[in-house]
Design a protein around this motif. Structure first.
Motif: not given
Length: 492
Positions: A425-429
Protein backbone atom coordinates in the motif's frame (compact mmCIF):
# COMPACT_ATOMS: atom_id res chain seq x y z
CA UNK A 1 11.70 -2.75 4.37
CA UNK A 2 8.85 -2.70 1.89
CA UNK A 3 8.78 -3.81 -1.70
CA UNK A 4 6.82 -2.68 -4.73
CA UNK A 5 5.08 -4.77 -7.40
CA UNK A 6 8.35 -5.56 -9.15
CA UNK A 7 10.12 -6.64 -5.94
CA UNK A 8 12.21 -3.49 -5.46
CA UNK A 9 13.02 -2.42 -1.93
CA UNK A 10 12.02 0.97 -0.58
CA UNK A 11 12.70 2.56 2.77
CA UNK A 12 9.76 2.42 5.12
CA UNK A 13 8.87 5.19 7.55
CA UNK A 14 8.87 4.34 11.22
CA UNK A 15 5.37 4.09 12.61
CA UNK A 16 4.57 4.26 16.30
CA UNK A 17 3.70 0.99 18.01
CA UNK A 18 0.11 0.89 19.37
CA UNK A 19 0.00 2.53 22.81
CA UNK A 20 -2.01 -0.19 24.56
CA UNK A 21 -1.60 -3.45 22.74
CA UNK A 22 -4.35 -6.00 23.26
CA UNK A 23 -3.27 -9.47 24.45
CA UNK A 24 -1.97 -11.80 21.75
CA UNK A 25 -3.65 -15.20 21.55
CA UNK A 26 -2.25 -18.14 19.56
CA UNK A 27 -3.62 -21.66 19.12
CA UNK A 28 -1.01 -24.00 20.55
CA UNK A 29 -0.94 -27.40 18.84
CA UNK A 30 0.70 -28.85 21.94
CA UNK A 31 -2.34 -28.17 24.13
CA UNK A 32 -4.99 -27.83 21.45
CA UNK A 33 -6.07 -24.59 23.09
CA UNK A 34 -5.94 -20.91 22.24
CA UNK A 35 -3.56 -19.41 24.78
CA UNK A 36 -2.30 -15.95 25.58
CA UNK A 37 1.21 -15.40 24.28
CA UNK A 38 3.41 -13.60 26.76
CA UNK A 39 6.81 -12.34 25.66
CA UNK A 40 9.96 -13.78 27.22
CA UNK A 41 11.19 -11.85 30.28
CA UNK A 42 14.52 -11.11 28.63
CA UNK A 43 15.54 -10.80 25.00
CA UNK A 44 13.64 -11.25 21.74
CA UNK A 45 10.91 -13.72 20.91
CA UNK A 46 12.72 -16.78 19.55
CA UNK A 47 10.89 -18.23 16.57
CA UNK A 48 11.89 -21.22 14.44
CA UNK A 49 10.09 -22.01 11.18
CA UNK A 50 10.61 -25.42 9.58
CA UNK A 51 12.23 -24.55 6.28
CA UNK A 52 12.38 -26.16 2.86
CA UNK A 53 14.31 -29.16 1.61
CA UNK A 54 16.04 -27.46 -1.29
CA UNK A 55 15.92 -30.21 -3.89
CA UNK A 56 13.53 -28.24 -6.12
CA UNK A 57 11.51 -25.04 -6.37
CA UNK A 58 8.94 -24.58 -3.61
CA UNK A 59 5.31 -24.47 -4.76
CA UNK A 60 2.71 -22.05 -3.40
CA UNK A 61 1.56 -24.58 -0.81
CA UNK A 62 5.08 -24.66 0.62
CA UNK A 63 5.40 -20.87 0.42
CA UNK A 64 2.11 -20.32 2.26
CA UNK A 65 3.71 -21.54 5.50
CA UNK A 66 6.33 -18.79 5.29
CA UNK A 67 3.74 -16.11 4.52
CA UNK A 68 1.94 -17.27 7.67
CA UNK A 69 5.21 -17.07 9.62
CA UNK A 70 5.83 -13.56 8.30
CA UNK A 71 2.33 -12.47 9.36
CA UNK A 72 3.03 -13.87 12.81
CA UNK A 73 6.33 -12.02 13.01
CA UNK A 74 4.72 -8.79 11.76
CA UNK A 75 2.00 -9.13 14.40
CA UNK A 76 4.54 -9.58 17.17
CA UNK A 77 6.49 -6.57 15.97
CA UNK A 78 3.27 -4.58 15.59
CA UNK A 79 2.80 -5.15 19.31
CA UNK A 80 6.25 -3.80 20.05
CA UNK A 81 8.09 -7.10 20.44
CA UNK A 82 11.52 -7.91 19.05
CA UNK A 83 11.77 -11.18 17.12
CA UNK A 84 14.71 -13.42 16.26
CA UNK A 85 13.54 -15.64 13.40
CA UNK A 86 15.25 -18.71 11.96
CA UNK A 87 14.23 -20.67 8.86
CA UNK A 88 16.37 -23.74 8.30
CA UNK A 89 17.58 -24.98 4.94
CA UNK A 90 17.58 -28.79 4.68
CA UNK A 91 20.15 -29.98 2.17
CA UNK A 92 20.82 -33.52 3.38
CA UNK A 93 19.13 -36.28 5.36
CA UNK A 94 15.50 -35.76 4.32
CA UNK A 95 14.46 -39.09 2.81
CA UNK A 96 11.52 -39.63 0.48
CA UNK A 97 9.61 -41.03 3.46
CA UNK A 98 9.51 -38.78 6.51
CA UNK A 99 9.83 -41.99 8.53
CA UNK A 100 13.53 -42.48 7.56
CA UNK A 101 12.98 -44.72 4.54
CA UNK A 102 13.73 -44.29 0.86
CA UNK A 103 16.28 -42.18 -0.95
CA UNK A 104 17.66 -38.83 0.19
CA UNK A 105 15.67 -36.17 -1.70
CA UNK A 106 18.81 -34.19 -2.50
CA UNK A 107 20.53 -37.27 -3.91
CA UNK A 108 17.47 -37.99 -6.04
CA UNK A 109 17.59 -34.42 -7.35
CA UNK A 110 21.24 -34.85 -8.32
CA UNK A 111 20.24 -37.89 -10.38
CA UNK A 112 17.46 -35.84 -11.96
CA UNK A 113 19.95 -33.17 -12.98
CA UNK A 114 22.55 -35.66 -14.18
CA UNK A 115 25.14 -34.94 -11.49
CA UNK A 116 27.26 -37.28 -9.40
CA UNK A 117 26.31 -37.75 -5.73
CA UNK A 118 29.09 -35.74 -4.11
CA UNK A 119 28.99 -33.26 -1.24
CA UNK A 120 30.22 -30.54 -3.59
CA UNK A 121 27.40 -31.14 -6.08
CA UNK A 122 24.88 -31.39 -3.25
CA UNK A 123 25.97 -28.02 -1.91
CA UNK A 124 25.81 -26.49 -5.40
CA UNK A 125 22.25 -27.81 -5.80
CA UNK A 126 21.31 -26.47 -2.37
CA UNK A 127 22.64 -23.00 -3.20
CA UNK A 128 20.69 -22.95 -6.46
CA UNK A 129 17.30 -23.74 -4.94
CA UNK A 130 17.94 -21.75 -1.77
CA UNK A 131 18.41 -18.68 -3.98
CA UNK A 132 15.12 -19.38 -5.75
CA UNK A 133 13.38 -19.83 -2.39
CA UNK A 134 14.71 -16.57 -0.97
CA UNK A 135 13.82 -14.68 -4.15
CA UNK A 136 10.25 -15.98 -3.89
CA UNK A 137 10.08 -14.85 -0.26
CA UNK A 138 11.22 -11.36 -1.26
CA UNK A 139 8.56 -11.18 -3.97
CA UNK A 140 5.99 -12.00 -1.30
CA UNK A 141 7.26 -9.08 0.81
CA UNK A 142 9.14 -11.22 3.32
CA UNK A 143 12.32 -9.37 4.24
CA UNK A 144 14.98 -12.09 4.23
CA UNK A 145 17.61 -9.74 5.66
CA UNK A 146 15.81 -10.03 9.02
CA UNK A 147 15.90 -13.84 9.03
CA UNK A 148 18.69 -16.33 9.71
CA UNK A 149 18.89 -19.30 7.30
CA UNK A 150 21.14 -22.04 8.74
CA UNK A 151 22.05 -24.78 6.26
CA UNK A 152 21.93 -28.31 7.69
CA UNK A 153 25.17 -29.51 6.10
CA UNK A 154 27.06 -26.65 7.80
CA UNK A 155 26.00 -27.90 11.24
CA UNK A 156 27.07 -31.55 11.02
CA UNK A 157 29.51 -31.19 13.94
CA UNK A 158 26.70 -29.83 16.12
CA UNK A 159 24.46 -32.72 15.04
CA UNK A 160 27.12 -35.30 15.88
CA UNK A 161 27.61 -33.68 19.30
CA UNK A 162 23.84 -33.78 19.86
CA UNK A 163 23.66 -37.48 18.99
CA UNK A 164 26.62 -38.17 21.27
CA UNK A 165 24.79 -36.48 24.14
CA UNK A 166 21.73 -38.68 23.52
CA UNK A 167 23.99 -41.73 23.32
CA UNK A 168 25.59 -40.87 26.64
CA UNK A 169 22.14 -40.61 28.23
CA UNK A 170 21.17 -44.06 26.92
CA UNK A 171 18.53 -43.03 24.37
CA UNK A 172 20.19 -44.54 21.29
CA UNK A 173 20.87 -47.93 19.77
CA UNK A 174 22.65 -49.01 16.61
CA UNK A 175 21.40 -51.32 13.85
CA UNK A 176 22.63 -52.18 10.39
CA UNK A 177 21.62 -48.96 8.64
CA UNK A 178 22.23 -46.38 11.36
CA UNK A 179 21.85 -45.02 14.89
CA UNK A 180 18.30 -44.72 16.18
CA UNK A 181 16.42 -42.97 18.99
CA UNK A 182 14.45 -45.31 21.26
CA UNK A 183 11.07 -43.57 21.62
CA UNK A 184 9.93 -46.00 24.31
CA UNK A 185 12.40 -44.35 26.68
CA UNK A 186 10.84 -40.91 26.24
CA UNK A 187 7.72 -40.59 28.34
CA UNK A 188 4.90 -38.78 26.54
CA UNK A 189 6.15 -39.37 23.00
CA UNK A 190 3.44 -38.31 20.54
CA UNK A 191 1.85 -35.69 22.79
CA UNK A 192 1.99 -33.07 20.04
CA UNK A 193 -1.27 -33.49 18.18
CA UNK A 194 -2.27 -36.40 20.45
CA UNK A 195 -0.70 -38.96 18.08
CA UNK A 196 -1.95 -42.50 18.67
CA UNK A 197 1.31 -44.44 18.99
CA UNK A 198 -0.48 -47.78 19.33
CA UNK A 199 -2.22 -47.17 16.02
CA UNK A 200 1.14 -46.39 14.44
CA UNK A 201 2.49 -49.67 15.75
CA UNK A 202 -0.28 -51.59 14.02
CA UNK A 203 1.10 -50.62 10.66
CA UNK A 204 0.31 -47.20 9.30
CA UNK A 205 3.33 -47.63 6.99
CA UNK A 206 3.64 -50.36 4.40
CA UNK A 207 7.42 -50.61 4.74
CA UNK A 208 8.96 -51.00 8.20
CA UNK A 209 12.60 -51.45 9.15
CA UNK A 210 12.36 -54.82 10.90
CA UNK A 211 15.50 -54.14 12.94
CA UNK A 212 14.01 -51.16 14.74
CA UNK A 213 12.83 -51.83 18.28
CA UNK A 214 9.63 -49.85 17.76
CA UNK A 215 7.93 -48.51 14.60
CA UNK A 216 8.10 -44.94 15.94
CA UNK A 217 11.88 -45.04 16.54
CA UNK A 218 13.71 -42.69 14.20
CA UNK A 219 17.16 -42.30 12.70
CA UNK A 220 19.69 -39.97 14.23
CA UNK A 221 22.51 -41.02 11.89
CA UNK A 222 22.26 -43.01 8.66
CA UNK A 223 25.25 -44.98 7.43
CA UNK A 224 26.46 -44.35 3.88
CA UNK A 225 29.49 -45.65 2.00
CA UNK A 226 29.26 -43.16 -0.84
CA UNK A 227 28.37 -39.75 0.53
CA UNK A 228 28.57 -38.27 3.99
CA UNK A 229 30.78 -37.36 6.91
CA UNK A 230 32.91 -39.27 9.40
CA UNK A 231 31.41 -39.82 12.84
CA UNK A 232 32.03 -41.96 15.96
CA UNK A 233 29.57 -44.49 14.48
CA UNK A 234 30.94 -44.57 10.94
CA UNK A 235 30.60 -42.60 7.72
CA UNK A 236 27.11 -41.31 6.97
CA UNK A 237 24.79 -38.36 7.33
CA UNK A 238 22.45 -37.00 10.02
CA UNK A 239 18.76 -37.81 10.20
CA UNK A 240 16.34 -35.10 9.15
CA UNK A 241 14.91 -34.63 12.64
CA UNK A 242 18.21 -34.19 14.51
CA UNK A 243 19.20 -31.46 12.06
CA UNK A 244 16.39 -29.17 13.23
CA UNK A 245 17.08 -29.78 16.91
CA UNK A 246 20.79 -29.07 16.47
CA UNK A 247 20.20 -25.93 14.41
CA UNK A 248 17.64 -24.63 16.92
CA UNK A 249 20.13 -25.09 19.74
CA UNK A 250 22.97 -23.52 17.73
CA UNK A 251 21.03 -20.44 16.60
CA UNK A 252 18.37 -19.88 19.28
CA UNK A 253 19.35 -21.93 22.34
CA UNK A 254 17.90 -24.92 24.19
CA UNK A 255 14.42 -23.40 24.54
CA UNK A 256 12.43 -21.22 22.17
CA UNK A 257 9.11 -19.40 22.21
CA UNK A 258 7.43 -20.38 18.93
CA UNK A 259 7.97 -23.27 16.51
CA UNK A 260 5.97 -23.35 13.26
CA UNK A 261 5.53 -25.64 10.27
CA UNK A 262 2.97 -27.36 8.10
CA UNK A 263 0.42 -29.73 9.64
CA UNK A 264 2.18 -32.62 7.88
CA UNK A 265 5.07 -32.19 10.35
CA UNK A 266 3.01 -32.81 13.48
CA UNK A 267 2.82 -36.60 13.55
CA UNK A 268 6.46 -37.50 12.94
CA UNK A 269 8.94 -34.68 12.48
CA UNK A 270 7.90 -32.36 15.28
CA UNK A 271 7.20 -35.12 17.79
CA UNK A 272 10.68 -36.43 17.05
CA UNK A 273 12.18 -32.98 17.55
CA UNK A 274 10.49 -32.73 20.93
CA UNK A 275 11.61 -36.18 22.01
CA UNK A 276 15.29 -35.83 21.13
CA UNK A 277 15.59 -32.18 22.25
CA UNK A 278 13.91 -32.68 25.60
CA UNK A 279 15.72 -35.97 26.21
CA UNK A 280 19.01 -34.15 25.73
CA UNK A 281 18.10 -31.27 28.06
CA UNK A 282 16.42 -33.24 30.83
CA UNK A 283 12.83 -32.54 29.77
CA UNK A 284 13.17 -28.78 29.30
CA UNK A 285 10.29 -27.85 26.94
CA UNK A 286 11.69 -27.24 23.46
CA UNK A 287 9.08 -24.64 22.54
CA UNK A 288 6.33 -22.87 24.45
CA UNK A 289 4.07 -22.63 21.39
CA UNK A 290 3.66 -24.84 18.32
CA UNK A 291 1.73 -23.40 15.35
CA UNK A 292 0.85 -25.31 12.19
CA UNK A 293 -0.29 -24.14 8.78
CA UNK A 294 -3.14 -26.08 7.14
CA UNK A 295 -2.78 -27.40 3.59
CA UNK A 296 -3.68 -25.57 0.40
CA UNK A 297 -5.49 -27.53 -2.27
CA UNK A 298 -5.36 -26.81 -5.99
CA UNK A 299 -8.76 -26.74 -7.68
CA UNK A 300 -10.13 -29.01 -4.96
CA UNK A 301 -7.32 -31.58 -5.06
CA UNK A 302 -4.10 -32.11 -3.12
CA UNK A 303 -1.02 -30.52 -4.65
CA UNK A 304 1.32 -33.23 -5.92
CA UNK A 305 4.64 -32.61 -7.67
CA UNK A 306 4.79 -36.23 -8.78
CA UNK A 307 1.57 -35.75 -10.73
CA UNK A 308 2.38 -32.26 -11.99
CA UNK A 309 -0.49 -30.80 -9.97
CA UNK A 310 1.26 -27.77 -8.51
CA UNK A 311 1.46 -24.01 -8.98
CA UNK A 312 4.66 -22.05 -8.50
CA UNK A 313 4.98 -18.35 -7.79
CA UNK A 314 6.61 -18.00 -11.20
CA UNK A 315 3.41 -19.39 -12.77
CA UNK A 316 1.40 -16.67 -11.02
CA UNK A 317 3.75 -13.95 -12.26
CA UNK A 318 3.84 -15.32 -15.82
CA UNK A 319 0.05 -15.12 -15.97
CA UNK A 320 0.24 -11.39 -15.24
CA UNK A 321 -0.62 -11.47 -11.54
CA UNK A 322 1.28 -9.69 -8.82
CA UNK A 323 2.89 -11.99 -6.22
CA UNK A 324 1.05 -9.82 -3.71
CA UNK A 325 -2.26 -10.98 -5.14
CA UNK A 326 -1.35 -14.42 -3.78
CA UNK A 327 -0.39 -12.90 -0.43
CA UNK A 328 -3.72 -11.03 -0.38
CA UNK A 329 -5.54 -14.28 -1.20
CA UNK A 330 -3.92 -15.93 1.81
CA UNK A 331 -5.04 -13.05 4.05
CA UNK A 332 -8.67 -13.96 3.33
CA UNK A 333 -8.35 -17.32 5.08
CA UNK A 334 -7.02 -18.46 8.44
CA UNK A 335 -3.69 -20.24 8.72
CA UNK A 336 -5.31 -23.18 10.55
CA UNK A 337 -8.07 -23.61 7.94
CA UNK A 338 -7.48 -25.45 4.63
CA UNK A 339 -7.82 -23.23 1.56
CA UNK A 340 -8.59 -24.09 -2.06
CA UNK A 341 -6.57 -22.20 -4.67
CA UNK A 342 -8.25 -21.40 -7.98
CA UNK A 343 -7.27 -18.91 -10.66
CA UNK A 344 -10.71 -17.31 -10.34
CA UNK A 345 -10.07 -16.69 -6.66
CA UNK A 346 -6.64 -15.22 -7.40
CA UNK A 347 -8.18 -12.96 -10.04
CA UNK A 348 -10.69 -11.66 -7.49
CA UNK A 349 -7.86 -11.10 -5.00
CA UNK A 350 -5.86 -9.09 -7.51
CA UNK A 351 -8.83 -6.89 -8.31
CA UNK A 352 -9.42 -6.25 -4.60
CA UNK A 353 -5.76 -5.37 -4.21
CA UNK A 354 -5.97 -2.97 -7.16
CA UNK A 355 -8.90 -1.24 -5.44
CA UNK A 356 -6.70 -0.62 -2.40
CA UNK A 357 -3.81 0.60 -4.52
CA UNK A 358 -6.15 2.91 -6.43
CA UNK A 359 -7.52 4.26 -3.16
CA UNK A 360 -3.98 4.87 -1.93
CA UNK A 361 -3.20 6.85 -5.08
CA UNK A 362 -5.99 9.33 -4.22
CA UNK A 363 -4.53 10.07 -0.77
CA UNK A 364 -1.72 12.48 0.21
CA UNK A 365 1.79 11.31 -0.60
CA UNK A 366 2.84 11.50 3.04
CA UNK A 367 1.29 12.01 6.44
CA UNK A 368 2.52 13.19 9.82
CA UNK A 369 -0.73 12.20 11.51
CA UNK A 370 -1.11 9.29 13.92
CA UNK A 371 -3.39 6.35 13.07
CA UNK A 372 -7.01 6.60 14.17
CA UNK A 373 -7.13 4.88 17.57
CA UNK A 374 -10.68 3.52 17.16
CA UNK A 375 -9.95 1.70 13.92
CA UNK A 376 -6.50 0.70 15.12
CA UNK A 377 -8.02 -0.89 18.22
CA UNK A 378 -10.43 -2.96 16.08
CA UNK A 379 -7.63 -4.07 13.80
CA UNK A 380 -5.35 -4.97 16.70
CA UNK A 381 -8.04 -7.05 18.41
CA UNK A 382 -8.56 -9.06 15.22
CA UNK A 383 -4.94 -9.63 14.29
CA UNK A 384 -4.00 -10.43 17.90
CA UNK A 385 -6.71 -13.10 18.00
CA UNK A 386 -4.69 -16.00 16.59
CA UNK A 387 -3.57 -13.98 13.56
CA UNK A 388 -7.11 -13.48 12.25
CA UNK A 389 -6.10 -11.88 8.96
CA UNK A 390 -9.57 -12.26 7.44
CA UNK A 391 -11.12 -10.37 10.34
CA UNK A 392 -8.40 -7.71 10.20
CA UNK A 393 -8.91 -7.34 6.45
CA UNK A 394 -12.64 -6.83 7.06
CA UNK A 395 -11.78 -4.01 9.46
CA UNK A 396 -9.69 -2.36 6.73
CA UNK A 397 -12.54 -2.50 4.22
CA UNK A 398 -15.02 -1.22 6.79
CA UNK A 399 -12.70 1.71 7.43
CA UNK A 400 -12.78 2.66 3.75
CA UNK A 401 -16.47 3.51 4.25
CA UNK A 402 -15.74 5.92 7.11
CA UNK A 403 -16.19 9.38 5.60
CA UNK A 404 -15.40 11.13 8.88
CA UNK A 405 -11.67 10.45 8.72
CA UNK A 406 -9.37 13.18 7.44
CA UNK A 407 -7.32 11.97 4.44
CA UNK A 408 -4.00 12.12 6.31
CA UNK A 409 -5.40 10.22 9.29
CA UNK A 410 -6.96 7.66 6.96
CA UNK A 411 -3.60 7.23 5.21
CA UNK A 412 -1.74 6.85 8.51
CA UNK A 413 -4.16 4.14 9.61
CA UNK A 414 -4.00 2.35 6.27
CA UNK A 415 -0.20 2.29 6.39
CA UNK A 416 -0.34 1.15 10.01
CA UNK A 417 -2.41 -1.90 9.00
CA UNK A 418 0.00 -2.66 6.17
CA UNK A 419 2.82 -3.08 8.68
CA UNK A 420 1.22 -6.48 9.24
CA UNK A 421 -0.35 -7.19 5.84
CA UNK A 422 2.63 -6.04 3.71
CA UNK A 423 0.58 -5.84 0.51
CA UNK A 424 2.28 -2.83 -1.07
CA UNK A 425 0.00 0.00 0.00
CA UNK A 426 2.96 2.34 0.54
CA UNK A 427 3.83 2.92 -3.13
CA UNK A 428 1.05 1.68 -5.41
CA UNK A 429 1.78 4.22 -8.14
CA UNK A 430 5.15 2.55 -8.77
CA UNK A 431 3.79 -0.92 -8.32
CA UNK A 432 1.04 -1.39 -10.82
CA UNK A 433 -1.05 0.07 -13.59
CA UNK A 434 -4.19 -0.59 -11.57
CA UNK A 435 -6.35 2.28 -12.75
CA UNK A 436 -6.67 0.82 -16.21
CA UNK A 437 -6.95 -2.76 -15.06
CA UNK A 438 -9.75 -2.00 -12.60
CA UNK A 439 -11.71 -0.04 -15.17
CA UNK A 440 -12.06 -2.70 -17.84
CA UNK A 441 -11.46 -6.35 -18.56
CA UNK A 442 -7.97 -6.53 -20.01
CA UNK A 443 -6.47 -9.64 -21.62
CA UNK A 444 -3.54 -11.15 -19.74
CA UNK A 445 -1.23 -10.38 -22.66
CA UNK A 446 -2.06 -6.67 -22.49
CA UNK A 447 -1.60 -6.66 -18.71
CA UNK A 448 1.86 -8.12 -19.16
CA UNK A 449 2.78 -5.60 -21.88
CA UNK A 450 1.65 -2.74 -19.66
CA UNK A 451 3.86 -3.95 -16.83
CA UNK A 452 6.81 -4.38 -19.23
CA UNK A 453 6.28 -0.81 -20.49
CA UNK A 454 6.39 0.56 -16.95
CA UNK A 455 9.62 -1.32 -16.31
CA UNK A 456 11.13 0.12 -19.51
CA UNK A 457 10.05 3.66 -18.57
CA UNK A 458 11.60 3.38 -15.11
CA UNK A 459 14.86 2.28 -16.73
CA UNK A 460 14.53 5.24 -19.17
CA UNK A 461 14.42 2.83 -22.12
CA UNK A 462 12.15 5.19 -24.01
CA UNK A 463 12.40 3.54 -27.43
CA UNK A 464 11.44 0.15 -25.99
CA UNK A 465 8.58 1.71 -24.03
CA UNK A 466 7.28 3.37 -27.19
CA UNK A 467 7.45 0.12 -29.15
CA UNK A 468 5.42 -1.62 -26.43
CA UNK A 469 2.85 1.21 -26.51
CA UNK A 470 2.47 0.77 -30.27
CA UNK A 471 2.05 -2.99 -29.77
CA UNK A 472 -0.71 -2.32 -27.23
CA UNK A 473 -2.45 0.07 -29.66
CA UNK A 474 -2.36 -2.53 -32.43
CA UNK A 475 -4.37 -4.80 -30.14
CA UNK A 476 -7.15 -2.26 -29.57
CA UNK A 477 -6.09 -0.37 -26.45
CA UNK A 478 -4.81 3.14 -25.78
CA UNK A 479 -2.34 4.19 -23.08
CA UNK A 480 -2.39 7.64 -21.48
CA UNK A 481 0.32 8.61 -19.00
CA UNK A 482 -0.88 10.64 -16.01
CA UNK A 483 0.62 11.87 -12.73
CA UNK A 484 -0.92 8.84 -11.00
CA UNK A 485 0.36 6.39 -13.53
CA UNK A 486 -0.69 5.06 -16.95
CA UNK A 487 -4.37 4.80 -17.80
CA UNK A 488 -5.57 2.14 -20.22
CA UNK A 489 -8.75 2.29 -22.26
CA UNK A 490 -10.18 0.53 -25.25
CA UNK A 491 -9.49 2.34 -28.52
CA UNK A 492 -12.50 4.13 -30.04
Amino acid sequence: MIFDFFGRKNLKKKVATPKSAAPIYLTNTLTGEKEEFTPPPIGPVKMYNCGPTVYDTQHIGNLSAFVSASLLRNTLEYNGLEVKQVINITDVGHLTSDADEGEDKMRGALKREGKKPTLENMNELAQKYTAVFREDLEKLHIDTSKIEFPQASKYVDAQIAFIQALHDKGYTYEIKDGVYFDTSLFEGYGALGNIDIEKQKKGARTVVNKEKKHPSDFALWKFSRTIGWDSPWGKGFPGWHIECSAMIRSTLGEQIDIHTGGIEHIGVHHNNEIAQSEAATGKKPLSRFWLHRAHIQLEGEKMAKSEGRVVYLSDIIEKGYSPLAFRYWLLQGHYRTPMNFTWEALDASQKALWRLWKLRATLPKETSEAPDETWQKQFREKINNDIDTAGALAVLWDMTKDNTLEPEVFLATLLDFDRVFMIGIENPDKAVVEQALSATEVPEKIQKLLVEREEAREKKEWARADDIRKDIEKQGFEVKDTEKGPELRKAK
